[in-house]
Design a protein around this motif. Structure first.
Motif, PDB file in Angstrom:
ATOM      1  N   SER A   3       0.855  -1.187   0.000  1.00  0.00           N
ATOM      2  CA  SER A   3       0.000   0.000   0.000  1.00  0.00           C
ATOM      3  C   SER A   3       0.893   1.240   0.000  1.00  0.00           C
ATOM      4  N   GLU A   4       0.396   2.300  -0.627  1.00  0.00           N
ATOM      5  CA  GLU A   4       1.165   3.543  -0.725  1.00  0.00           C
ATOM      6  C   GLU A   4       0.230   4.740  -0.663  1.00  0.00           C
ATOM      7  N   PHE A   5       0.776   5.866  -0.251  1.00  0.00           N
ATOM      8  CA  PHE A   5       0.062   7.130  -0.396  1.00  0.00           C
ATOM      9  C   PHE A   5       1.080   8.191  -0.795  1.00  0.00           C
ATOM     10  N   GLY A   6       0.586   9.250  -1.457  1.00  0.00           N
ATOM     11  CA  GLY A   6       1.507  10.282  -1.899  1.00  0.00           C
ATOM     12  C   GLY A   6       0.785  11.445  -2.549  1.00  0.00           C
ATOM     13  N   ILE A   7       1.585  12.353  -3.117  1.00  0.00           N
ATOM     14  CA  ILE A   7       1.074  13.549  -3.791  1.00  0.00           C
ATOM     15  C   ILE A   7       1.597  13.556  -5.217  1.00  0.00           C
ATOM     16  N   LEU A   8       0.737  13.955  -6.136  1.00  0.00           N
ATOM     17  CA  LEU A   8       1.085  13.907  -7.555  1.00  0.00           C
ATOM     18  C   LEU A   8       0.657  15.203  -8.235  1.00  0.00           C
ATOM     19  N   ASP A   9       1.550  15.742  -9.065  1.00  0.00           N
ATOM     20  CA  ASP A   9       1.242  16.919  -9.883  1.00  0.00           C
ATOM     21  C   ASP A   9       1.160  16.458 -11.332  1.00  0.00           C
ATOM     22  N   CYS A  10      -0.060  16.459 -11.887  1.00  0.00           N
ATOM     23  CA  CYS A  10      -0.255  15.940 -13.242  1.00  0.00           C
ATOM     24  C   CYS A  10       0.467  16.772 -14.305  1.00  0.00           C
ATOM     25  N   SER A  11       0.800  18.024 -13.977  1.00  0.00           N
ATOM     26  CA  SER A  11       1.436  18.890 -14.973  1.00  0.00           C
ATOM     27  C   SER A  11       2.930  18.610 -15.120  1.00  0.00           C
ATOM     28  N   LEU A  12       3.500  17.880 -14.198  1.00  0.00           N
ATOM     29  CA  LEU A  12       4.931  17.596 -14.245  1.00  0.00           C
ATOM     30  C   LEU A  12       5.207  16.312 -15.014  1.00  0.00           C
ATOM     31  N   LYS A  13       6.404  16.249 -15.566  1.00  0.00           N
ATOM     32  CA  LYS A  13       6.812  15.067 -16.305  1.00  0.00           C
ATOM     33  C   LYS A  13       6.969  13.893 -15.345  1.00  0.00           C
ATOM     34  N   PRO A  14       6.474  12.727 -15.722  1.00  0.00           N
ATOM     35  CA  PRO A  14       6.576  11.567 -14.824  1.00  0.00           C
ATOM     36  C   PRO A  14       8.026  11.225 -14.499  1.00  0.00           C
ATOM     37  N   SER A  15       8.259  10.906 -13.253  1.00  0.00           N
ATOM     38  CA  SER A  15       9.591  10.478 -12.823  1.00  0.00           C
ATOM     39  C   SER A  15       9.534   9.138 -12.091  1.00  0.00           C
ATOM     40  N   GLU A  16       8.319   8.657 -11.860  1.00  0.00           N
ATOM     41  CA  GLU A  16       8.155   7.413 -11.117  1.00  0.00           C
ATOM     42  C   GLU A  16       8.272   6.205 -12.045  1.00  0.00           C
ATOM     43  N   SER A  17       8.516   5.040 -11.459  1.00  0.00           N
ATOM     44  CA  SER A  17       8.593   3.813 -12.250  1.00  0.00           C
ATOM     45  C   SER A  17       7.207   3.435 -12.764  1.00  0.00           C
ATOM     46  N   ALA A  18       7.192   2.718 -13.865  1.00  0.00           N
ATOM     47  CA  ALA A  18       5.927   2.395 -14.532  1.00  0.00           C
ATOM     48  C   ALA A  18       5.026   1.501 -13.691  1.00  0.00           C
ATOM     49  N   GLU A  19       5.601   0.743 -12.754  1.00  0.00           N
ATOM     50  CA  GLU A  19       4.817  -0.193 -11.952  1.00  0.00           C
ATOM     51  C   GLU A  19       4.417   0.379 -10.596  1.00  0.00           C
ATOM     52  N   ALA A  25       2.631   2.994  -7.686  1.00  0.00           N
ATOM     53  CA  ALA A  25       1.291   3.531  -7.439  1.00  0.00           C
ATOM     54  C   ALA A  25       1.102   4.913  -8.072  1.00  0.00           C
ATOM     55  N   PRO A  26       2.081   5.837  -7.980  1.00  0.00           N
ATOM     56  CA  PRO A  26       1.903   7.138  -8.646  1.00  0.00           C
ATOM     57  C   PRO A  26       1.689   7.004 -10.153  1.00  0.00           C
ATOM     58  N   ALA A  27       2.391   6.059 -10.782  1.00  0.00           N
ATOM     59  CA  ALA A  27       2.216   5.852 -12.221  1.00  0.00           C
ATOM     60  C   ALA A  27       0.804   5.366 -12.524  1.00  0.00           C
ATOM     61  N   PHE A  28       0.276   4.511 -11.661  1.00  0.00           N
ATOM     62  CA  PHE A  28      -1.091   4.016 -11.856  1.00  0.00           C
ATOM     63  C   PHE A  28      -2.097   5.149 -11.706  1.00  0.00           C
ATOM     64  N   VAL A  29      -1.905   6.009 -10.700  1.00  0.00           N
ATOM     65  CA  VAL A  29      -2.807   7.146 -10.494  1.00  0.00           C
ATOM     66  C   VAL A  29      -2.720   8.106 -11.681  1.00  0.00           C
ATOM     67  N   ARG A  30      -1.504   8.375 -12.145  1.00  0.00           N
ATOM     68  CA  ARG A  30      -1.323   9.281 -13.279  1.00  0.00           C
ATOM     69  C   ARG A  30      -2.032   8.735 -14.521  1.00  0.00           C
ATOM     70  N   LYS A  31      -1.886   7.442 -14.745  1.00  0.00           N
ATOM     71  CA  LYS A  31      -2.470   6.823 -15.936  1.00  0.00           C
ATOM     72  C   LYS A  31      -3.991   6.822 -15.887  1.00  0.00           C
ATOM     73  N   THR A  32      -4.554   6.572 -14.711  1.00  0.00           N
ATOM     74  CA  THR A  32      -6.007   6.432 -14.606  1.00  0.00           C
ATOM     75  C   THR A  32      -6.728   7.749 -14.336  1.00  0.00           C
ATOM     76  N   TYR A  33      -5.992   8.781 -13.895  1.00  0.00           N
ATOM     77  CA  TYR A  33      -6.690  10.034 -13.592  1.00  0.00           C
ATOM     78  C   TYR A  33      -6.170  11.222 -14.382  1.00  0.00           C
ATOM     79  N   CYS A  34      -4.856  11.400 -14.438  1.00  0.00           N
ATOM     80  CA  CYS A  34      -4.318  12.599 -15.087  1.00  0.00           C
ATOM     81  C   CYS A  34      -4.710  12.677 -16.556  1.00  0.00           C
ATOM     82  N   THR A  35      -4.817  11.549 -17.235  1.00  0.00           N
ATOM     83  CA  THR A  35      -5.184  11.557 -18.654  1.00  0.00           C
ATOM     84  C   THR A  35      -6.631  11.967 -18.865  1.00  0.00           C
ATOM     85  N   GLU A  36      -7.430  11.932 -17.789  1.00  0.00           N
ATOM     86  CA  GLU A  36      -8.837  12.313 -17.903  1.00  0.00           C
ATOM     87  C   GLU A  36      -9.050  13.802 -17.692  1.00  0.00           C
ATOM     88  N   LYS A  37      -8.044  14.510 -17.200  1.00  0.00           N
ATOM     89  CA  LYS A  37      -8.204  15.933 -16.890  1.00  0.00           C
ATOM     90  C   LYS A  37      -8.031  16.792 -18.138  1.00  0.00           C
TER      91      LYS A  37
END
Length: 223
Positions: A193-209, A211-223
């Motif tokens: 389990s993980e928790f964190g903060i994500l800025d969708c406007s910034l270039k991804p720096s997290e690994s593809a696998e 939790a932040p990458a999953f949140v970015r993929k499932t939410y940031c692309t919808e904004k």
């Protein structure tokens, strides 16, 4: 059971006939008084016992009784089934306009749980043994937005941020047996389990696998 009872009655009848003939023979020989009684019920019962007849009915233990008597079940884990990240809480905090806008986008709570194919009385008493056999906790809860809001509100820069918590569900099948009883079961838990903060406007720096990458993929692309 009816056949066994018929067999028992037949032998009892033959025994009584033999005993009666034997008594008459002795009477004719002058060896037995005229008032000699017939074979008693106890002698008939003793005769039948000598033949090792099983009782007419045997009351088996119920499954509930056998589970209640079980103290050391045999537990064998199956192959765990892993799932992708699942969002528990998702919140957005926008401070760009000078005003603070906070929106709770998603919030749910998950609990670990055990299930069995058959009903087991007081099954919770096996929790520790199941946990030891599966090498995983069997009770616990995850969820709640408080930690997410605290993290978002600690950021002072003007921005739009997402706060999230996520976990990876894990399902572990297993079997459990005790004496004549057997069941299949399933543990619903998690191994990360993980928790964190994500800025969708910034270039991804997290690994593809992650939790932040999953949140970015499932939410940031919808904004």
């Amino acid at each position: 059971m009816a056949l066994q009872a018929q067999k028992s009655n037949s032998i009892r009848s033959k025994f009584l006939k033999i005993a009666t003939i034997w008594s008459v023979s002795l009477l004719l020989a002058g060896c037995v008084p005229l008032d000699s009684p017939e074979p008693s019920a106890s002698s008939v019962s003793a005769f039948e016992s000598a033949l090792n007849f099983p009782p007419d009915s045997v009351t088996p233990h119920s499954p509930e009784d056998e589970w209640n008597a079980c103290t050391d079940p045999v537990i064998k884990p199956g192959k765990p089934v892993k799932s992708q990240w699942k969002i528990i809480t998702l919140a957005e905090r926008d401070t760009r306009s000078g005003l603070i806008e906070e929106t709770l986008l998603h919030d749910e709570t998950h609990s670990m749980s055990l299930s069995f194919d058959v009903e087991i009385p007081n099954g919770a008493r096996f929790n520790q043994q199941i946990s030891d056999a599966l090498e995983a906790p069997v009770s616990g809860e995850i969820g709640g937005p408080d930690q997410i809001w605290n993290s978002l509100r600690s950021v002072k820069e003007s921005s739009v941020l997402l706060g999230f918590s996520a976990f990876k569900p894990l399902t572990i099948p297993f079997s459990m047996g005790c004496e004549n009883q057997f069941t299949f079961g399933e543990l619903y838990t998690w191994n990360n389990s993980e928790f964190g903060i994500l800025d969708c406007s910034l270039k991804p720096s997290e690994s593809a696998e992650s939790a932040p990458a999953f949140v970015r993929k499932t939410y940031c692309t919808e904004k």
